[in-house]
Design an enzyme around this catalytic site. Structure first.
Site, PDB file in Angstrom:
ATOM      1  N   ARG A 120       0.414   7.238  17.396  1.00 29.16           N
ATOM      2  CA  ARG A 120      -0.103   7.723  16.119  1.00 29.16           C
ATOM      3  C   ARG A 120      -0.362   9.223  16.183  1.00 29.16           C
ATOM      4  O   ARG A 120      -0.544   9.787  17.257  1.00 29.16           O
ATOM      5  CB  ARG A 120      -1.436   7.021  15.784  1.00 29.16           C
ATOM      6  CG  ARG A 120      -1.313   5.523  15.518  1.00 29.16           C
ATOM      7  CD  ARG A 120      -0.657   5.255  14.177  1.00 29.16           C
ATOM      8  NE  ARG A 120      -0.498   3.839  13.913  1.00 29.16           N
ATOM      9  CZ  ARG A 120       0.600   3.135  14.193  1.00 29.16           C
ATOM     10  NH1 ARG A 120       1.645   3.716  14.755  1.00 29.16           N
ATOM     11  NH2 ARG A 120       0.675   1.847  13.912  1.00 29.16           N
ATOM     12  N   TYR A 139       0.845  -1.210   0.000  1.00 30.13           N
ATOM     13  CA  TYR A 139       0.000   0.000   0.000  1.00 30.13           C
ATOM     14  C   TYR A 139       0.874   1.252   0.000  1.00 30.13           C
ATOM     15  O   TYR A 139       0.683   2.169  -0.811  1.00 30.13           O
ATOM     16  CB  TYR A 139      -0.915  -0.032   1.227  1.00 30.13           C
ATOM     17  CG  TYR A 139      -1.630   1.268   1.526  1.00 30.13           C
ATOM     18  CD1 TYR A 139      -2.674   1.721   0.721  1.00 30.13           C
ATOM     19  CD2 TYR A 139      -1.274   2.046   2.632  1.00 30.13           C
ATOM     20  CE1 TYR A 139      -3.336   2.912   1.002  1.00 30.13           C
ATOM     21  CE2 TYR A 139      -1.926   3.235   2.925  1.00 30.13           C
ATOM     22  CZ  TYR A 139      -2.958   3.665   2.110  1.00 30.13           C
ATOM     23  OH  TYR A 139      -3.603   4.836   2.394  1.00 30.13           O
TER      24      TYR A 139
HETATM   25  N1  LIG Z   1      -8.344   7.266   6.531  1.00 34.62           N
HETATM   26  C1  LIG Z   1      -7.061   7.497   6.755  1.00 34.62           C
HETATM   27  O1  LIG Z   1      -6.615   7.565   7.901  1.00 34.62           O
HETATM   28  C2  LIG Z   1      -6.115   7.714   5.589  1.00 34.62           C
HETATM   29  C3  LIG Z   1      -4.780   7.986   5.863  1.00 34.62           C
HETATM   30  C4  LIG Z   1      -3.887   8.192   4.800  1.00 34.62           C
HETATM   31  C5  LIG Z   1      -4.351   8.169   3.493  1.00 34.62           C
HETATM   32  N2  LIG Z   1      -5.668   7.888   3.252  1.00 34.62           N
HETATM   33  C6  LIG Z   1      -6.120   7.875   1.844  1.00 34.62           C
HETATM   34  O2  LIG Z   1      -7.220   8.729   1.730  1.00 34.62           O
HETATM   35  C7  LIG Z   1      -8.119   8.273   0.707  1.00 34.62           C
HETATM   36  C8  LIG Z   1      -9.523   8.158   1.241  1.00 34.62           C
HETATM   37  O3  LIG Z   1      -9.533   7.227   2.327  1.00 34.62           O
HETATM   38  P1  LIG Z   1     -10.814   6.961   3.225  1.00 34.62           P
HETATM   39  O4  LIG Z   1     -10.349   6.767   4.619  1.00 34.62           O
HETATM   40  O5  LIG Z   1     -11.864   7.963   2.940  1.00 34.62           O
HETATM   41  O6  LIG Z   1     -11.226   5.520   2.683  1.00 34.62           O
HETATM   42  P2  LIG Z   1     -12.654   4.985   2.183  1.00 34.62           P
HETATM   43  O7  LIG Z   1     -12.504   3.527   1.980  1.00 34.62           O
HETATM   44  O8  LIG Z   1     -13.731   5.469   3.085  1.00 34.62           O
HETATM   45  O9  LIG Z   1     -12.798   5.736   0.779  1.00 34.62           O
HETATM   46  C9  LIG Z   1     -12.221   5.250  -0.414  1.00 34.62           C
HETATM   47  C10 LIG Z   1     -13.293   5.304  -1.476  1.00 34.62           C
HETATM   48  O10 LIG Z   1     -12.720   4.855  -2.712  1.00 34.62           O
HETATM   49  C11 LIG Z   1     -13.649   3.995  -3.350  1.00 34.62           C
HETATM   50  N3  LIG Z   1     -12.883   3.082  -4.219  1.00 34.62           N
HETATM   51  C12 LIG Z   1     -12.021   2.121  -3.849  1.00 34.62           C
HETATM   52  N4  LIG Z   1     -11.553   1.471  -4.916  1.00 34.62           N
HETATM   53  C13 LIG Z   1     -12.129   2.062  -6.012  1.00 34.62           C
HETATM   54  C14 LIG Z   1     -12.050   1.825  -7.403  1.00 34.62           C
HETATM   55  N5  LIG Z   1     -11.300   0.835  -7.917  1.00 34.62           N
HETATM   56  N6  LIG Z   1     -12.772   2.615  -8.225  1.00 34.62           N
HETATM   57  C15 LIG Z   1     -13.569   3.612  -7.733  1.00 34.62           C
HETATM   58  N7  LIG Z   1     -13.694   3.854  -6.418  1.00 34.62           N
HETATM   59  C16 LIG Z   1     -12.980   3.089  -5.558  1.00 34.62           C
HETATM   60  C17 LIG Z   1     -14.356   3.266  -2.216  1.00 34.62           C
HETATM   61  O11 LIG Z   1     -15.610   2.714  -2.555  1.00 34.62           O
HETATM   62  C18 LIG Z   1     -14.487   4.390  -1.174  1.00 34.62           C
HETATM   63  O12 LIG Z   1     -15.696   5.091  -1.321  1.00 34.62           O
HETATM   64  C19 LIG Z   1      -7.516   6.945   0.228  1.00 34.62           C
HETATM   65  O13 LIG Z   1      -6.767   7.209  -0.938  1.00 34.62           O
HETATM   66  C20 LIG Z   1      -6.601   6.522   1.363  1.00 34.62           C
HETATM   67  O14 LIG Z   1      -5.543   5.715   0.898  1.00 34.62           O
HETATM   68  C21 LIG Z   1      -6.555   7.667   4.262  1.00 34.62           C
END
Ligand SMILES: NC(=O)c1ccc[n+]([C@@H]2O[C@H](COP(=O)([O-])OP(=O)(O)OC[C@H]3O[C@@H](n4cnc5c(N)ncnc54)[C@H](O)[C@@H]3O)[C@@H](O)[C@H]2O)c1
Length: 316
Positions: A215, A143
């Protein structure tokens, strides 16, 4: 502003959508609903159930909506799944991201914001250090590798095609609507268990009985605001940490949440989980300089706890 939000049915993307609509922007969401929910997409935003791996479908949405800006949040966002299925992780997080980048170039999008991860990219952060963007990244999961790769592709696309981008390296994001499976999933898990009166476990940082991993928990409000500022061109840096610079142990998290939710439950020590980074902490000085102070853990957990309590009350 005509904004496409990939992953806009997820936790972070849906908060960005709300803020963008409140500014009067036109918003379209691309999401395949694999972890997101349709009901998270606010009324007023167009919704396209599309997988970012499907280049033709992505191109159709871009050609129809004609975005001026894009924030790319869609991802396979679980470290554990990336370890089990690295090919799938790369197909979504690298190949899917390339579809978004190419569509941005083809449609002359003025700015692309990318959701990267400070929590995973920096790896282990030694005691006494806060990882700034000059900290040498040590991505130890597929990841983290995929997110780091996209950061590099973005720079290639800038040089090759003039693509204007901002990378936001999030710490552990928490807040209303968060999913228990995300990077800061522990907040959602603890809220649900405390409200249900169920015991919780504190996984060890090194040895059973310690305070648990460290964290940097950043409130969703600050993450959504950083996205809006980047989309408005208010962040001159190509890469920005979005964290708080404050460390919280799992034990402290459990204590604050019990206090906020007004319930005491059984908290027991547990083994260290394989692959868990012991200490993750971001330097957030530049974020504060650009956008002002961030929400503290006390206030953020108060608001998050209230949201989880409220949801439970509505369900029963
Ligand atoms: N939540 C955290 O603490 C955190 C920390 C660092 C980075 N991130 C990044 O932030 C972004 C959002 O994370 P989040 O916590 O809202 O996660 P989340 O899972 O709630 O949101 C991700 C969204 O992407 C959609 N998705 C996944 N694969 C897909 C695909 N192939 N095509 C279209 N849509 C797709 C999912 O259905 C979901 O709605 C991500 O890129 C994640 O890697 C999150």
């Amino acid at each position: 502003m005509r904004l496409i939000i990939t992953g806009g049915a997820g936790f972070i993307g849906s908060h960005i959508a709300e803020k963008a609509l409140a500014k009067g922007w036109s918003v379209a969401v691309i999401d395949n609903l694999c972890s997101g929910r349709k009901e998270n997409v606010p009324a007023g935003a167009e919704f396209h159930e599309v997988d970012i791996r499907d280049k033709e479908a992505v191109d159709r949405v871009f050609a129809g909506f004609k975005p001026t800006a894009v924030t790319h949040q869609a991802a396979q966002a679980s470290v554990a799944i990336s370890v089990r299925e690295p090919q799938m992780d790369a197909s979504v997080n690298i190949a899917g991201s390339l579809n978004i980048m190419t569509a941005c170039v083809d449609n002359k999008v003025q700015r692309l914001v990318f959701a990267s991860t400070g929590g995973a990219i920096y790896g282990e952060v030694p005691e006494g250090v806060k990882a700034g963007i000059d900290f040498n990244p040590v991505p130890i999961s597929p990841y983290a590798c995929s997110k780091f790769a996209v950061e590099k592709y973005l720079e290639c696309f800038r040089q090759e095609h003039g693509l204007n981008y901002t990378v936001l390296r999030y710490a552990n994001v928490y807040g209303p609507r968060q999913d228990p499976h995300g990077e800061a999933g522990v907040v959602a898990i603890f809220c649900n268990r405390i409200l249900a009166g169920e015991p919780i476990k504190v996984n060890a940082k090194r040895e059973v009985g310690d305070e648990g991993c460290i964290r940097d928990y950043v409130y969703i409000e600050n993450v959504a605001a950083a996205n809006i500022a980047a989309l408005e061109g208010k962040i001159p840096d190509p890469i920005l940490n979005v964290g708080t610079g404050h460390e919280t142990t799992t034990q402290q998290l459990a204590e604050i949440l019990q206090q906020k939710l007004g319930k005491t439950i059984d908290v027991s020590p547990s083994e260290k989980r394989a692959g868990d980074i012991e200490r993750s902490l971001l330097n957030a000085d530049r974020l504060v300089e650009l956008l002002g102070p961030v929400v503290g853990i006390d206030q953020g957990l108060e608001e998050t706890g209230a949201w989880f309590s409220d949801r439970l009350a509505k369900q029963s």
